[in-house]
Design an enzyme around this catalytic site. Structure first.
Site, PDB file in Angstrom:
ATOM      1  N   THR A 125      11.519   4.619   5.557  1.00 54.13           N
ATOM      2  CA  THR A 125      10.184   4.925   6.626  1.00 54.13           C
ATOM      3  C   THR A 125       9.733   3.691   6.922  1.00 54.13           C
ATOM      4  O   THR A 125       8.314   3.606   7.314  1.00 54.13           O
ATOM      5  CB  THR A 125       9.088   5.851   5.806  1.00 54.13           C
ATOM      6  OG1 THR A 125       8.824   5.393   4.654  1.00 54.13           O
ATOM      7  CG2 THR A 125       9.711   7.404   5.441  1.00 54.13           C
TER       8      THR A 125
ATOM      9  N   LYS B 174       0.807  -1.365  -0.064  1.00 53.12           N
ATOM     10  CA  LYS B 174      -0.093  -0.122  -0.024  1.00 53.12           C
ATOM     11  C   LYS B 174       0.996   1.266  -0.119  1.00 53.12           C
ATOM     12  O   LYS B 174       0.714   2.218  -0.786  1.00 53.12           O
ATOM     13  CB  LYS B 174      -1.012   0.033   1.114  1.00 53.12           C
ATOM     14  CG  LYS B 174      -1.924  -1.254   1.096  1.00 53.12           C
ATOM     15  CD  LYS B 174      -2.839  -1.147   2.494  1.00 53.12           C
ATOM     16  CE  LYS B 174      -3.214  -2.580   2.794  1.00 53.12           C
ATOM     17  NZ  LYS B 174      -2.377  -3.445   3.133  1.00 53.12           N
TER      18      LYS B 174
ATOM     19  N   GLU C 214      15.738   2.197  17.909  1.00 52.12           N
ATOM     20  CA  GLU C 214      14.812   3.179  18.382  1.00 52.12           C
ATOM     21  C   GLU C 214      13.970   2.973  19.422  1.00 52.12           C
ATOM     22  O   GLU C 214      13.568   4.026  20.259  1.00 52.12           O
ATOM     23  CB  GLU C 214      13.951   3.619  17.066  1.00 52.12           C
ATOM     24  CG  GLU C 214      13.126   2.650  16.799  1.00 52.12           C
ATOM     25  CD  GLU C 214      11.661   3.084  15.827  1.00 52.12           C
ATOM     26  OE1 GLU C 214      12.246   3.308  14.634  1.00 52.12           O
ATOM     27  OE2 GLU C 214      10.515   3.011  15.858  1.00 52.12           O
TER      28      GLU C 214
ATOM     29  N   ARG D 191      11.085   0.091   8.581  1.00 49.73           N
ATOM     30  CA  ARG D 191      11.325  -0.405   9.798  1.00 49.73           C
ATOM     31  C   ARG D 191      13.020  -0.202   9.901  1.00 49.73           C
ATOM     32  O   ARG D 191      13.801  -0.637   8.809  1.00 49.73           O
ATOM     33  CB  ARG D 191      11.041  -1.903  10.126  1.00 49.73           C
ATOM     34  CG  ARG D 191       9.873  -1.977  10.256  1.00 49.73           C
ATOM     35  CD  ARG D 191       9.221  -1.401  11.811  1.00 49.73           C
ATOM     36  NE  ARG D 191       7.894  -1.653  11.983  1.00 49.73           N
ATOM     37  CZ  ARG D 191       6.926  -0.806  11.857  1.00 49.73           C
ATOM     38  NH1 ARG D 191       7.057   0.343  11.220  1.00 49.73           N
ATOM     39  NH2 ARG D 191       5.676  -1.128  12.262  1.00 49.73           N
TER      40      ARG D 191
ATOM     41  N   HIS E  16      10.359   8.237  13.900  1.00 48.05           N
ATOM     42  CA  HIS E  16       9.192   7.341  13.423  1.00 48.05           C
ATOM     43  C   HIS E  16       7.680   8.012  13.311  1.00 48.05           C
ATOM     44  O   HIS E  16       6.898   7.598  14.034  1.00 48.05           O
ATOM     45  CB  HIS E  16       9.140   6.216  14.377  1.00 48.05           C
ATOM     46  CG  HIS E  16       8.513   4.925  13.646  1.00 48.05           C
ATOM     47  ND1 HIS E  16       8.906   3.729  14.053  1.00 48.05           N
ATOM     48  CD2 HIS E  16       7.499   4.772  12.896  1.00 48.05           C
ATOM     49  CE1 HIS E  16       8.105   2.781  13.297  1.00 48.05           C
ATOM     50  NE2 HIS E  16       7.278   3.290  12.705  1.00 48.05           N
TER      51      HIS E  16
HETATM   52  P1  NAI Z   1       2.009  -3.904   3.054  1.00 44.63           P
HETATM   53  O1  NAI Z   1       1.728  -5.290   3.528  1.00 44.63           O
HETATM   54  O2  NAI Z   1       0.740  -3.331   1.956  1.00 44.63           O
HETATM   55  O3  NAI Z   1       3.262  -3.852   1.714  1.00 44.63           O
HETATM   56  C1  NAI Z   1       4.214  -4.496   1.779  1.00 44.63           C
HETATM   57  C2  NAI Z   1       4.835  -5.172   0.701  1.00 44.63           C
HETATM   58  O4  NAI Z   1       6.207  -5.605   0.788  1.00 44.63           O
HETATM   59  C3  NAI Z   1       4.149  -6.159   0.082  1.00 44.63           C
HETATM   60  O5  NAI Z   1       3.652  -6.033  -1.175  1.00 44.63           O
HETATM   61  C4  NAI Z   1       5.063  -7.366   0.169  1.00 44.63           C
HETATM   62  O6  NAI Z   1       4.972  -8.410  -0.771  1.00 44.63           O
HETATM   63  C5  NAI Z   1       6.242  -6.788   0.152  1.00 44.63           C
HETATM   64  N1  NAI Z   1       7.596  -7.457   0.297  1.00 44.63           N
HETATM   65  C6  NAI Z   1       7.429  -8.483   1.182  1.00 44.63           C
HETATM   66  N2  NAI Z   1       8.695  -9.009   1.601  1.00 44.63           N
HETATM   67  C7  NAI Z   1       9.517  -8.382   0.905  1.00 44.63           C
HETATM   68  C8  NAI Z   1      11.012  -8.343   0.328  1.00 44.63           C
HETATM   69  N3  NAI Z   1      11.836  -9.284   0.839  1.00 44.63           N
HETATM   70  N4  NAI Z   1      11.281  -7.489  -0.625  1.00 44.63           N
HETATM   71  C9  NAI Z   1      10.643  -6.477  -1.105  1.00 44.63           C
HETATM   72  N5  NAI Z   1       9.438  -6.421  -0.786  1.00 44.63           N
HETATM   73  C10 NAI Z   1       8.830  -7.350   0.119  1.00 44.63           C
HETATM   74  O7  NAI Z   1       2.523  -2.891   3.962  1.00 44.63           O
HETATM   75  P2  NAI Z   1       2.515  -1.390   3.762  1.00 44.63           P
HETATM   76  O8  NAI Z   1       1.224  -0.844   4.574  1.00 44.63           O
HETATM   77  O9  NAI Z   1       2.659  -0.691   2.610  1.00 44.63           O
HETATM   78  O10 NAI Z   1       3.528  -0.779   4.728  1.00 44.63           O
HETATM   79  C11 NAI Z   1       4.821  -1.342   4.615  1.00 44.63           C
HETATM   80  C12 NAI Z   1       5.650  -1.018   5.708  1.00 44.63           C
HETATM   81  O11 NAI Z   1       5.809   0.309   6.310  1.00 44.63           O
HETATM   82  C13 NAI Z   1       5.358  -1.599   7.074  1.00 44.63           C
HETATM   83  O12 NAI Z   1       5.817  -2.999   7.087  1.00 44.63           O
HETATM   84  C14 NAI Z   1       5.930  -1.079   8.186  1.00 44.63           C
HETATM   85  O13 NAI Z   1       7.143  -1.574   8.531  1.00 44.63           O
HETATM   86  C15 NAI Z   1       6.194   0.373   7.516  1.00 44.63           C
HETATM   87  N6  NAI Z   1       5.272   1.697   8.297  1.00 44.63           N
HETATM   88  C16 NAI Z   1       5.847   2.658   8.649  1.00 44.63           C
HETATM   89  C17 NAI Z   1       5.185   3.618   9.226  1.00 44.63           C
HETATM   90  C18 NAI Z   1       5.633   4.890   9.754  1.00 44.63           C
HETATM   91  O14 NAI Z   1       5.016   5.575  10.507  1.00 44.63           O
HETATM   92  N7  NAI Z   1       7.083   5.000   9.336  1.00 44.63           N
HETATM   93  C19 NAI Z   1       3.962   3.457   9.291  1.00 44.63           C
HETATM   94  C20 NAI Z   1       3.147   2.421   8.903  1.00 44.63           C
HETATM   95  C21 NAI Z   1       3.895   1.347   8.207  1.00 44.63           C
END
Ligand code: NAI
Length: 330
Positions: free
Chosen positions: A228, A153, A259, A230, A291
């Site tokens: 942004t 997303k 962190e 982890r 964060h």
């Molecule tokens: P999501 O689940 O929609 O997308 C994650 C994508 O990463 C998926 O398409 C998945 O197939 C892919 N993925 C899995 N393993 C992978 C790999 N080895 N190499 C490349 N891609 C891979 O998650 P979303 O909502 O897009 O969030 C992504 C990340 O953003 C979360 O896991 C979280 O760690 C981080 N996040 C950070 C925030 C912040 O405040 N800085 C807030 C919300 C999320």
């Protein structure tokens, strides 16, 4: 339902207090983080509600289970801070999968624009009537190549933003999405050709230290790196070493490996004992934020709504659409 709400900040109460009352929940706001020392505070509650720098390990799951806690409500999309396997058949875990992907993607772009065009430095200079431009030169993003790792997303929202800047977008994801204005390539190609790289994949055993000495060496000199997602995606030692050698044009970090216990707290009167974090703060083209990619009105509202909707589903035996199942264990 009685909910022990850990790591409460004033801005959490704005959304959770009134909404919790509407649902008829009894929410007890606790300032302390959820960890081994504070887990006992969950005694007498049906659920705990935790944020990204809280954690629940296997031992704590057993304690919560003994205390008859039925649910762990995550105020986040990521769930790498909870032992999902250990919770199986004991406690349900629910998350907030897609609150506002745009909030994080827009923040990633803000970090990129800041480290590139150095508006944070310009702001400080002009306030002191230092109107010089030395050291503030950036580069056009127009027609440069961006690499997006993880096209879920947030990654997809980021691609749309990058498209708006008329950048060529390369991306990598083991589960490609259809219909994106971007080209899927191998990780090797992404590292080789990208002028900027933005990380949007979750932290798993596969992605830990995805950015390391070798992958940094495979990147272009002068590359911009934005994280942004982890902190654990980047090997901080390797990053600092490369930054000191002048590898990067700029680095924007909203997350950091160590962190926990530092981010979201005011440590301004303390001596920082984390040498890597202290070092990062001294590198002129590094920008660290606490964060906060998620921190918009819309995202906070959506987090509160979905978290309490998750609690309502547990209480009323409804389908748990946002459950983190054992098959998702990292
Ligand atoms: P999501 O689940 O929609 O997308 C994650 C994508 O990463 C998926 O398409 C998945 O197939 C892919 N993925 C899995 N393993 C992978 C790999 N080895 N190499 C490349 N891609 C891979 O998650 P979303 O909502 O897009 O969030 C992504 C990340 O953003 C979360 O896991 C979280 O760690 C981080 N996040 C950070 C925030 C912040 O405040 N800085 C807030 C919300 C999320």
């Amino acid at each position: 339902m009685k909910i022990a709400f850990y790591s409460t900040k004033p801005y959490d109460k704005i959304w959770f207090e009134p909404l919790g009352k509407e649902y008829g929940f009894d929410i007890h706001f606790i300032e302390a983080a959820c960890n081994q020392e504070t887990v006992f505070m969950a005694q007498g509650y049906d659920a705990i509600c935790i944020f990204v720098n809280d954690y629940v390990n296997a031992e704590m799951i057993d304690k919560l289970y003994e205390m008859n806690v039925k649910a762990i409500l995550l105020r986040s999309a990521g769930y790498n801070h909870v032992d999902v396997k250990a919770a199986e058949d004991k406690i349900v875990i629910l998350r907030v999968p897609g609150y506002s992907p745009e909030s994080v993607a827009e923040f990633a772009m803000a970090l990129l624009l800041t480290v590139n065009r150095k508006t944070h430095k310009a702001y400080n200079r002009t306030r002191e009537f230092n109107m010089t431009l030395n050291g503030l030169m950036g580069m056009d993003l127009f027609e440069k190549t961006a690499g997006v790792i993880g096209t879920g997303k947030i990654g997809q929202a980021m691609i749309k933003i990058l498209n708006g800047f008329q950048m060529r977008v390369l991306c990598y994801d083991p589960y490609p999405a259809k219909g994106l204005d971007a080209e899927y390539v191998s990780l090797e190609e992404l590292f080789k050709y990208s002028d900027i790289i933005s990380l949007h994949c979750p932290l798993t055993s596969d992605t830990k230290h995805l950015i390391n000495k070798d992958t940094i060496a495979a990147m272009k000199d002068g590359v911009y790196l934005i994280n942004t997602s982890r902190g654990g995606l980047i090997d901080t030692d390797a990053l600092i070493e490369a930054m000191l050698e002048g590898k990067f044009g700029g680095v924007g970090l909203d997350v950091y490996e160590e962190e926990e216990g530092v981010f979201y707290e005011d440590r301004s009167n303390e001596i920082i004992t984390d040498d890597n974090l202290a070092r990062l703060m001294t590198i002129p083209n590094a920008l660290v934020t606490s964060h906060m990619g998620f921190f918009t009105k819309e995202a906070m509202q959506a987090i509160a709504h979905t978290t309490l909707e998750n609690a309502y589903a547990v209480e009323n035996g409804l389908p748990l659409v946002n459950q983190v199942g054992k098959e998702m264990a990292l």
